[in-house]
Design an enzyme around this catalytic site. Structure first.
Site, short mmCIF file in Angstrom:
data_model
loop_
_atom_site.label_atom_id
_atom_site.label_comp_id
_atom_site.label_asym_id
_atom_site.label_seq_id
_atom_site.Cartn_x
_atom_site.Cartn_y
_atom_site.Cartn_z
CD GLU A 10 11.04 -9.48 18.87
OE1 GLU A 10 11.47 -8.67 19.03
OE2 GLU A 10 10.27 -10.22 19.14
CG HIS B 205 -15.34 13.54 -4.77
ND1 HIS B 205 -13.97 13.49 -4.75
CD2 HIS B 205 -15.79 13.10 -5.95
CE1 HIS B 205 -13.62 12.79 -5.59
NE2 HIS B 205 -14.35 12.40 -6.56
NE ARG C 9 15.51 -12.14 18.37
CZ ARG C 9 14.98 -11.07 18.79
NH1 ARG C 9 15.29 -9.91 18.59
NH2 ARG C 9 14.20 -11.18 19.99
#
EC number: 2.1.2.13
Length: 660
Positions: A434, A104, A619
């Protein structure tokens, strides 16, 4: 010792060469394909690897299970990451017995995150360095193996400091890699209290604020000098870039942004003046300061300004996690069509949003929400509206991978919701139709209908209950902590870019995509339990318009509301959908390129989805809340949606694939 290396940029080249010089066997190198929109002034890891005869790969998503398996087959003893731009999953990190290590570009724990080279110059630091550390799930947070300090001179700019860091990295690796090769890898934990994190810098971050101290403006010039995009300002509507500058202590009482003189070219800041040594007007050539003043038509006393504003209000920043998905990419298009929205997005791929990648108000990072938590927290804090759209939402996965569904759909999203609470940001959360489960109401009402699911031994309900539980948590945060939220529940949205035929090939797609795949490949259309289940299919354009109005939130009418978004008039059974699709397929101009229709095949749900599946007979949404809060009504007929969806998928099939 066998190593697998992930590398890019000059640091990547230095790292690869250092590992070779230390006597490691490099089994493979993973890198990135260069971005045509980026100034690639740096060395090529792929060319280096090819010249050395080392296998090199540049996958779009190295964390995909396919690539994880391939890396596992390489059996690395150790993994190195040298400026590779994507985080590696824990599955990859655990493949190497000796561990995984990242280089780094700062003295950790300071300046974790992106662009530390530029940030240390922006902040006027006098010292930075490079750090080799163990890789863990969190970015740049693992134990430190070794580090090397680098002094920052007052005349250093981004490129000179970059060269210093590359040299320091090579020295550090040359000293530590032989020791690590012998199995001696001491490390010390980072002190979290000293950690700082910085995000990605963008070209637009180079805009100069002349009301800042002159040292701050000068440091910005240093931090983004060529080959980076540069610090810039405006004279009227004319943009110009400053490539080099020096500090002058006396602003002669001039207001910030005022031109004090044109030869030399000096501009007043809050506490001094910046002398512009070299610069560039628009896309012109680099010239010295006085010539730049002449090109721009500057005179002493002129005032430099910020870019011309399109309106007096700041644009609304919308964060979309899962921006490459079906809803995410269509919503992005709708938002960018409005001038006052800016979109920040993350996803593990970019195929569906490639058309937006160069848009000035679209900011995309490729990443995984389960890995890039610090980036997400930073952008939740930065943005105004948050949409966490990432979820596993295909029925076969509910029975195949229920734990993964719970981990992603609930646990990872809960963390994002808590960020919204922490920073008091508005969240627009995708619930799902759902959640109503096996509700017996004729139409499902957001505020009155019972949410009914099956027994515990039916993992098919893991998605429904994960979403429902998160709905309840969000509601509680709204009640107890003042979280601003809207829950929206999509009912079977369909349209172009829904998913892919490849997803359908492994059974992980929506119903219509699976049906289209059957037609494309000339295989029987499978009707699960006869296809008698009824759904209300909603065109993506209707759905996105409703979602856009939720984001606009006129009069705050959507705050604290649950809103169904579906088309009750488009109710049809899966069998009826398949019949309509077949009719459209037979009439399509590309029909002749595909095999004959192979007929319908009735399949038992248990044999298709597994024993944990349980279906829902119907649904159908009530959309009274959508009408009342949004003034919205769906208008697109189901046949139009089916034809457009089919056309998209048929035209996406390769010509050679059609012929076969």
């Amino acid at each position: 010792m066998k190593a697998v290396i992930f590398a890019y940029h000059d640091m990547g080249c230095q790292g690869v060469q250092a590992v070779l010089d230390a006597g490691y066997e490099i089994a493979a190198i993973f890198t990135h394909a260069d971005n045509p929109a980026e100034n690639t002034f740096f060395g090529s890891v792929s060319r280096l690897a090819a010249g050395l005869g080392i296998p090199v790969y540049a996958p779009d998503n190295v964390n995909h299970p396919i690539w994880i398996d391939r890396i596992a087959e390489l059996a690395p003893d150790i993994i190195f990451s040298f400026y590779y731009r994507n985080l590696l999953s824990e599955e990859i990190l655990h493949l190497a017995p000796a561990g995984a290590f990242n280089l780094h570009g700062s003295l950790l724990p300071a300046y974790r995150g992106r662009a530390p080279l530029n940030w240390v110059l922006v902040n006027g630091e006098s010292e930075t360095g490079v750090t080799l550390h163990r890789m863990v799930k969190r970015a740049d947070a693992g134990e430190i193996v070794a580090s090397q300090r680098v002094a920052i001179a007052q005349d250093d700019v981004a490129l000179t400091l970059h060269h210093k860091l590359c040299q320091a990295a090579r020295q550090l690796l040359n000293s530590i890699l032989p020791t690590m090769k012998c199995g001696d890898i001491p490390s010390v934990p980072q002190r979290e209290s000293d950690a700082t994190y910085y995000g990605r810098r963008r070209p637009e971050d180079g805009l100069i604020d002349w009301h800042k101290p002159v040292s701050t403006v000068h440091n910005l010039v240093r931090a983004v000098a060529a080959p980076w995009p540069g610090a810039f300002s405006y004279n009227g509507s004319q943009k110009f870039t400053i490539w080099s500058s020096r500090i002058c202590p006396d602003a002669q009482g001039a207001l910030p942004g005022s031109v004090i003189s044109v030869s030399p070219l000096r501009v007043a800041c809050a506490d001094g003046a910046l002398e512009i040594i070299t610069g560039q007007a628009g896309d012109g050539i680099t010239v010295q300061g006085s010539q730049l003043a002449q090109t721009l038509g500057l005179v002493a006393g002129a005032r430099l300004n910020r870019p011309p504003a399109t309106s007096g209000k700041r644009r609304i920043r919308v964060l979309i996690l899962g921006v490459n998905g079906f809803i995410g990419n269509h919503l992005t298009e709708r938002l960018l069509n409005e001038e006052n929205y800016e979109v920040y997005g993350m996803d593990i791929g970019s195929n569906a949003i490639s058309r937006f990648l160069l848009h000035p108000r679209f900011h995309f990072v490729e990443g995984d929400i389960s890995i890039h938590s610090e980036w997400i927290e930073y952008h939740v804090k930065k943005c105004d509206v948050v949409l966490p759209l990432v979820a596993i939402a295909t029925p076969i996965e509910y029975t195949r991978n229920p734990l993964r569904v719970f981990e992603l759909d609930f646990e990872e999203n809960l963390r994002i919701i808590r960020y919204c609470v922490k920073y008091r940001k508005r969240v627009v959360f995708p619930s799902t139709s759902e959640v109503y489960g096996m509700c017996t109401d004729a139409s499902f009402d957001e505020d009155k209908s019972n949410l009914i699911v099956g027994p515990v031994n039916k993992p098919r309900w893991i998605y429904s209950v994960s979403k429902q539980l998160l709905d309840r948590v969000i509601w509680a945060y709204g009640e107890k902590e003042g979280l601003r939220f809207t829950l929206f529940r999509p009912f079977n949205w369909m349209g172009p870019r829904l998913d892919s035929l490849n997803a359908a090939r492994i059974g992980s797609s929506r119903a219509i995509t699976q049906l289209i795949l059957n037609l494309v490949e000339g295989t029987p259309i499978k009707l699960i339990d006869g296809g008698q289940q009824k759904r209300c299919f909603t065109d993506i354009r209707d759905g996105i318009e409703a979602l856009f109005r939720i984001i606009v939130n006129d009069g705050d009418r959507c705050d604290g509301k649950i809103i169904n978004i579906g088309n009750p008039d488009n109710e049809a059974s899966i069998q009826e959908l398949a019949t309509l699709l077949l009719d459209s397929f037979d009439k399509h101009p590309l029909r002749c390129h595909f095999p004959p229709f192979a007929g319908f095949q009735v399949v038992e749900s248990r044999s298709y989805y597994g024993k944990g599946y349980q279906d829902v007979a119907h649904r159908k949404p009530s959309i009274d809340n959508a009408r009342r809060c949004l003034g919205w009504e769906p208008s697109i007929a189901m046949r139009d949606t089916v034809e457009e969806t089919l056309d998209f998928f048929l035209r996406s099939v390769d010509v050679a694939e059609r012929a076969s």
